[in-house]
Design a protein around this motif. Sequence first.
Motif, PDB file in Angstrom:
ATOM      1  N   GLN A 260       0.867  -1.184   0.000  1.00  0.00           N
ATOM      2  CA  GLN A 260       0.000   0.000   0.000  1.00  0.00           C
ATOM      3  C   GLN A 260       0.896   1.224   0.000  1.00  0.00           C
ATOM      4  O   GLN A 260       2.078   1.156   0.343  1.00  0.00           O
ATOM      5  CB  GLN A 260      -0.858   0.056   1.271  1.00  0.00           C
ATOM      6  CG  GLN A 260      -2.156  -0.706   1.201  1.00  0.00           C
ATOM      7  CD  GLN A 260      -3.067  -0.377   2.376  1.00  0.00           C
ATOM      8  OE1 GLN A 260      -2.609  -0.027   3.453  1.00  0.00           O
ATOM      9  NE2 GLN A 260      -4.362  -0.504   2.167  1.00  0.00           N
ATOM     10  N   SER A 261       0.296   2.369  -0.338  1.00  0.00           N
ATOM     11  CA  SER A 261       0.993   3.641  -0.192  1.00  0.00           C
ATOM     12  C   SER A 261       0.228   4.492   0.810  1.00  0.00           C
ATOM     13  O   SER A 261      -0.989   4.658   0.687  1.00  0.00           O
ATOM     14  CB  SER A 261       1.065   4.380  -1.531  1.00  0.00           C
ATOM     15  OG  SER A 261       1.799   3.614  -2.468  1.00  0.00           O
ATOM     16  N   TYR A 306     -10.452   1.332  -3.475  1.00  0.00           N
ATOM     17  CA  TYR A 306      -8.997   1.507  -3.431  1.00  0.00           C
ATOM     18  C   TYR A 306      -8.453   1.634  -2.009  1.00  0.00           C
ATOM     19  O   TYR A 306      -7.258   1.558  -1.795  1.00  0.00           O
ATOM     20  CB  TYR A 306      -8.588   2.782  -4.182  1.00  0.00           C
ATOM     21  CG  TYR A 306      -8.704   2.728  -5.678  1.00  0.00           C
ATOM     22  CD1 TYR A 306      -9.037   1.542  -6.352  1.00  0.00           C
ATOM     23  CD2 TYR A 306      -8.452   3.864  -6.446  1.00  0.00           C
ATOM     24  CE1 TYR A 306      -9.133   1.510  -7.737  1.00  0.00           C
ATOM     25  CE2 TYR A 306      -8.542   3.843  -7.819  1.00  0.00           C
ATOM     26  CZ  TYR A 306      -8.885   2.669  -8.467  1.00  0.00           C
ATOM     27  OH  TYR A 306      -8.970   2.646  -9.833  1.00  0.00           O
ATOM     28  N   ARG A 330      -4.248   1.060  -2.164  1.00  0.00           N
ATOM     29  CA  ARG A 330      -3.578  -0.084  -2.782  1.00  0.00           C
ATOM     30  C   ARG A 330      -2.422   0.416  -3.654  1.00  0.00           C
ATOM     31  O   ARG A 330      -2.568   1.412  -4.367  1.00  0.00           O
ATOM     32  CB  ARG A 330      -4.593  -0.854  -3.635  1.00  0.00           C
ATOM     33  CG  ARG A 330      -4.210  -2.283  -3.930  1.00  0.00           C
ATOM     34  CD  ARG A 330      -5.355  -2.989  -4.637  1.00  0.00           C
ATOM     35  NE  ARG A 330      -5.454  -2.585  -6.035  1.00  0.00           N
ATOM     36  CZ  ARG A 330      -6.616  -2.398  -6.682  1.00  0.00           C
ATOM     37  NH1 ARG A 330      -7.758  -2.555  -6.057  1.00  0.00           N
ATOM     38  NH2 ARG A 330      -6.609  -2.048  -7.943  1.00  0.00           N
ATOM     39  N   ALA A 331      -1.313  -0.292  -3.604  1.00  0.00           N
ATOM     40  CA  ALA A 331      -0.099   0.216  -4.244  1.00  0.00           C
ATOM     41  C   ALA A 331      -0.299   0.526  -5.731  1.00  0.00           C
ATOM     42  O   ALA A 331       0.108   1.595  -6.199  1.00  0.00           O
ATOM     43  CB  ALA A 331       1.036  -0.801  -4.066  1.00  0.00           C
ATOM     44  N   ASP A 332      -0.959  -0.364  -6.463  1.00  0.00           N
ATOM     45  CA  ASP A 332      -0.974  -0.193  -7.925  1.00  0.00           C
ATOM     46  C   ASP A 332      -1.907   0.930  -8.398  1.00  0.00           C
ATOM     47  O   ASP A 332      -1.967   1.203  -9.597  1.00  0.00           O
ATOM     48  CB  ASP A 332      -1.314  -1.516  -8.624  1.00  0.00           C
ATOM     49  CG  ASP A 332      -2.711  -2.011  -8.302  1.00  0.00           C
ATOM     50  OD1 ASP A 332      -3.316  -1.480  -7.337  1.00  0.00           O
ATOM     51  OD2 ASP A 332      -3.208  -2.912  -9.000  1.00  0.00           O
ATOM     52  N   VAL A 333      -2.617   1.570  -7.474  1.00  0.00           N
ATOM     53  CA  VAL A 333      -3.463   2.701  -7.879  1.00  0.00           C
ATOM     54  C   VAL A 333      -3.029   3.987  -7.163  1.00  0.00           C
ATOM     55  O   VAL A 333      -3.798   4.922  -7.013  1.00  0.00           O
ATOM     56  CB  VAL A 333      -4.963   2.425  -7.605  1.00  0.00           C
ATOM     57  CG1 VAL A 333      -5.460   1.314  -8.511  1.00  0.00           C
ATOM     58  CG2 VAL A 333      -5.206   2.067  -6.137  1.00  0.00           C
ATOM     59  N   THR A 334      -1.761   4.026  -6.766  1.00  0.00           N
ATOM     60  CA  THR A 334      -1.267   5.146  -5.969  1.00  0.00           C
ATOM     61  C   THR A 334      -1.426   6.481  -6.704  1.00  0.00           C
ATOM     62  O   THR A 334      -2.067   7.413  -6.192  1.00  0.00           O
ATOM     63  CB  THR A 334       0.218   4.916  -5.604  1.00  0.00           C
ATOM     64  OG1 THR A 334       0.305   3.732  -4.819  1.00  0.00           O
ATOM     65  CG2 THR A 334       0.781   6.100  -4.835  1.00  0.00           C
ATOM     66  N   ASP A 439       6.411   2.501  -2.854  1.00  0.00           N
ATOM     67  CA  ASP A 439       7.502   1.995  -3.683  1.00  0.00           C
ATOM     68  C   ASP A 439       7.844   3.004  -4.787  1.00  0.00           C
ATOM     69  O   ASP A 439       7.098   3.160  -5.756  1.00  0.00           O
ATOM     70  CB  ASP A 439       7.076   0.650  -4.290  1.00  0.00           C
ATOM     71  CG  ASP A 439       8.232  -0.074  -4.957  1.00  0.00           C
ATOM     72  OD1 ASP A 439       9.144   0.603  -5.482  1.00  0.00           O
ATOM     73  OD2 ASP A 439       8.221  -1.316  -4.951  1.00  0.00           O
ATOM     74  N   GLN A 442       7.880   2.089  -8.500  1.00  0.00           N
ATOM     75  CA  GLN A 442       6.573   1.947  -9.154  1.00  0.00           C
ATOM     76  C   GLN A 442       5.857   3.283  -9.352  1.00  0.00           C
ATOM     77  O   GLN A 442       5.124   3.459 -10.308  1.00  0.00           O
ATOM     78  CB  GLN A 442       5.650   1.079  -8.285  1.00  0.00           C
ATOM     79  CG  GLN A 442       5.877  -0.400  -8.351  1.00  0.00           C
ATOM     80  CD  GLN A 442       4.754  -1.100  -7.592  1.00  0.00           C
ATOM     81  OE1 GLN A 442       3.571  -0.853  -7.811  1.00  0.00           O
ATOM     82  NE2 GLN A 442       5.145  -1.949  -6.661  1.00  0.00           N
ATOM     83  N   HIS A 443       6.026   4.177  -8.385  1.00  0.00           N
ATOM     84  CA  HIS A 443       5.131   5.342  -8.338  1.00  0.00           C
ATOM     85  C   HIS A 443       5.735   6.651  -8.820  1.00  0.00           C
ATOM     86  O   HIS A 443       5.029   7.599  -9.063  1.00  0.00           O
ATOM     87  CB  HIS A 443       4.608   5.546  -6.909  1.00  0.00           C
ATOM     88  CG  HIS A 443       4.044   4.301  -6.312  1.00  0.00           C
ATOM     89  ND1 HIS A 443       3.239   3.433  -7.012  1.00  0.00           N
ATOM     90  CD2 HIS A 443       4.190   3.749  -5.080  1.00  0.00           C
ATOM     91  CE1 HIS A 443       2.911   2.406  -6.233  1.00  0.00           C
ATOM     92  NE2 HIS A 443       3.483   2.579  -5.064  1.00  0.00           N
TER      93      HIS A 443
END
Lengths: 461, 429
Positions: A260-261, A306, A330-334, A439, A442-443
Motif C-alpha cells: 500500500q501507499s 482503493y 492499494r499500491a498499484d493505484v497510488t 515503492d 513503481q510510483h
Amino acid sequence: MSQVTRPTVAPPAPWHFPAATTHDLPNGLHLVTYDVPGQYVVSVRLAVPVPLDSEPTLREGVGTIMARTLDEGTETCTAEEFARLLERKGVGYGAGVSDAGLSLDLDVVKGNLEPALDLLRQILTEPVFREAEVARHVRSRLAEIEQERSIGANRSMLEFVRTFYAPTDRSSRPTGGSPETVSTITRDDVAAHYRQHVTASGSTLVVAGDLGGLDVPALVDAALADWPSGPARARFIERSATHANHRSRVVLVDRPGAVQSDFLVGAPGPDRSAPGGWAPYPVLAYVLGGSPTARLDAVLREEKGYTYGTRSSFRPKRGGGSFLTFGSVRADVTAESIGIIVDILEGGRDGFSEKEVRAGVDYIAKTAPGRFATADAIADEAVGMAMDGRTTAFTTANLHDLVTVDRDRVTDAYERFTRLAGVGSGARGAGWTIVVVGDASQHREPLEALGLGEVTVVTDD
Amino acid sequence: MTAISYPLAETTLANGLRVVVSEDHTVPNVAVNLWVDVGSRHESPGRTGFAHLFEHLMFQGSRNVASGEHFSALMEQGARLNATTWFDRTNYFETVPTGALHLALWLEADRHGHLLDALTQENLDNQRDVVKEEKRQRYDNMPYGSALIDVYAAAFPEGHPYHHPTIGSMDDLDAATLDDVHAFFRAHYGPNNTVLTLVGDLTPEEGFAAAKTYFGPLPAIELQRRERLPQLEPLATPVRVDRAGDVPNDRLYVAFRMPVDATPDYLAASIAVDVVAGLASSRLMRRLVRTDETATSVGGWTMGLVDGVGLGAITADVAEGADPDEVEAAICDELTRFIDEGPDEAELESVVADTERSWLSALASIEERADHISHHALLTGDPAYVNTFVDRLRAITADEVRAAAAVWLVPSSRAVVRYLARDEAEVAA
C-alpha cells in the motif's frame, strides 16, 4: 409481514458545554472544574505553557524526556516505588509535550482524588531525574523513533512537517527530537529544563468528574499551593507558523515492495480566530473527507474500493493551522488515487450543496452532547482550549454559531482557505504539500505524470 | 464493594431477541448496541474472513435502505456508529440523540431482517476490495502487523475455531460468493441469535416497546449450533515461530492458552499476567526494563474467549544489542518464580485498583457500557457482570492466582512468536 413505517426524528434540545467553575491559586495556577454527575472516574489535566522552541537546538526532545521522567522517582522514592504508589491508588498517569506546551493527565476514581493530587504534587515539585532513569528514557525514545519511522502513516507525517514548515520553524522537526539530539540529552539537561519551565505561573489545572461532596479548590490548594510560581508568563504560547518557501511539491518516501501507499495531502489552514468564524471549517472537512459517504470516500472507497478509508481535517493551532487529508491506498493505484484526491479537494471551487452542508452541520452539532459526555472528554477539551488561550465558552459559542452555518459560509470559508493556501491559483496541485510513502520504483513516474509539481524521492537508511 | 451499580432491565421478545435496557438520563443520547452470535469462530475452512466481510455488507443497503444510507441517515441525525467483528461475535452500534432512537432501530431491523433484498454482486466485489485494503493497512503493511495472526496459529491447533484470524486470508476473501452471503445471513442473522442493548436516555418500558415495534416482526431463524468446545489444555511443549523482516527491533510474544472468559480461573490467570507483565510496576517491567535494560518495553494482556480456550501473552521489545534468547529466558524465569511465590499483597492491591479505574472509565461512556452489557448478555448470559466484575476480581486470593499460574503460565506451555530485525536474523542465519 407488515411493513413498519420509517420513523421521523424529533430535533434535539439545545445543548451547551458543561459549566465551568474557576479558582486561582496565589502561585498563579488557574483551576477549572466541571462537575459531571455520574462520572465516577475523575479526570485531572494540567497544562504548563512550555514552548517547544525553548529547547536548546542541540537538545531537541529534552522536553519529552523530561515529561517522561517527572514521575521516575523523588528524593524519598525510587522510580519503581513511585510507579507502585500510583498504581496502588489506581491512578492512570501520563505526560507529554506538544507545540502547545507540556501536559500531564491523571485519571482516578473519585474516592482517590486527594491522594492522586498529592502524587501530582510530588511529580511537579520533587522529581530528581536520576541519571539511570533519564538514560533509560533516552534509549526508549531512540527505539521509539525507529518504530515511528517504520509505520507508513507516521513516516508520512514526519516527511510532511519537514517539507511543509520552514527549516527555521521548530514544527518542521519531530516534537520528541531526532536521534542526533535525543542521544546527547543528559539528566542535567532535563533538570535544567524542568527548573526553568515547570512552574505554576501560567499553568492551568482542569478537574472534571462527579465532584459532589468534594471541595476540589481546597484539595488543590492543599496539594499545589506550594508549587513554586516561577516568573510570570501567559497561559498559552503565542506562535505562528513559517512555511517553507518551496512547500508546494510532491515527496515520495521510498518503501520498496510496499503493498500500500500511505499519503498525506496538506495545505496551510485557519486557526480558531479565522474571519467568518471557525465553525464552517469542520463542516468543510466533513463534506470533503469526514465520513464514509463524504466526497473522497464516496469515490475512493465506495465506488473504487482503493482504500479502507481516508480522512480530512482542519488542525487549528494558536496561530495558523493546517488542512490535512490522509490514508492509504492499494499500491498499484497510488498515482491515480492522488490525482483523484487533489481533484476532489480542488473541486470545492464548484461549490457545495445545501444538503451536504446541512449533513455536516447536523453531524457535528448533534454529536456534541455525546462527544462531550465523559469526564475525560470534557477535561481534554477544556485543557486543549486553555492551551489555545481560550475557554470552553468558545466550545459552546462555536456550537451555537455552527447551527447557523449555511452553504454561503462554507463556500466563503473554502474560498478563503484556498486563497491563503495558494490552492487553485495556478496549475493542478498548486498549494498542496503531498507526501507519499510507497515503492518509488513503481510510483515515481506515474506521480510525475500527474503534473502536480516536482516529485522528490527520499530514501531511508 | 464497588459502590457503583448500573440499573439493568431485561426481556426477551417472542421471536427470541434478548433486549437489555440500562436507564441513564445524564445525556440526551441513547447507545444502541447489537451483538450477533457469529464471529470468525463460526467460519468454515476456505471461508475465513467471511464474518467480517459480511459485516461490511450490512452497510450497503437493505430492503428499504439504499447503499450507504445507513451511515448518512444516522450521521446527519448526530449518530456516531460503526461495527466490528471478532472471534466470538459481530457487533453493530450507534449512539444517537434520544429523538433518533426509533430511526436507528428501524434501520437496524431493516438490515438485520432484510439485508438480502439489496445485496448485489457489485456491492460484494466493492466491499471485498475495501476489506482487502483494511487487511493491507492493518496487517500486511504494518510492522509486526501479522504477529497476532502468528500467535493464534501457534497457540491453537489446526482446525480450532481460534486458529485463524478474523481478517481471514486474501484467497478466501476472493472465493466468497453471493451464495455464501445468502447462506451466512440465513444461518446466523436472526432475532434469536442476537442481543440488543439500549443504554441512556430512556426507560426500560420505552426501550422494550421500541424493540418490539421494529424487531418484533422479524421471524426467528432455525439455529444449528454445536456445543462450545471443552476447555483446551495448556500446550504440552513449547511452540516457536520466528519471522525475520522489516521491523525496527526484535519483539517477542510469549503466549499461553487460558481458561475461558469470565471464569474464576480466567480472572486468576489474568491477575497473574498483570502482576508479571501488565502493570506499570510489573515484575518484568522492573527486571527487563528497569534493571537489566534488555527490553525497552514490556506488556502483558489476556483475551477472554468462549469456545473452550482463552489467550494470554507477554510481549517485550528487545533493547538494541540485547539478546532475544536472554530476554525470553528471563521471562520464563520470572514466570517460574511467580508460580513458586504467588503475588504479594501490594501487587494484588495494584491490580484491583488499576482494573477498577480502567473498568469504571470504560463504563463511563454509554456506548462502551452498552458494549460490555451486550458482551455478557450474549456470551456469558450475565449482563450484570458489568456491576460485579471488580468485586469478582477482588475476591480472588493470592493462592488462587498462584494456582492458576501454575496451570496456565508454565514456561514449557508457551507459544513464542519472535519478529526479528532483518540484520540480526541474517547474521544468525
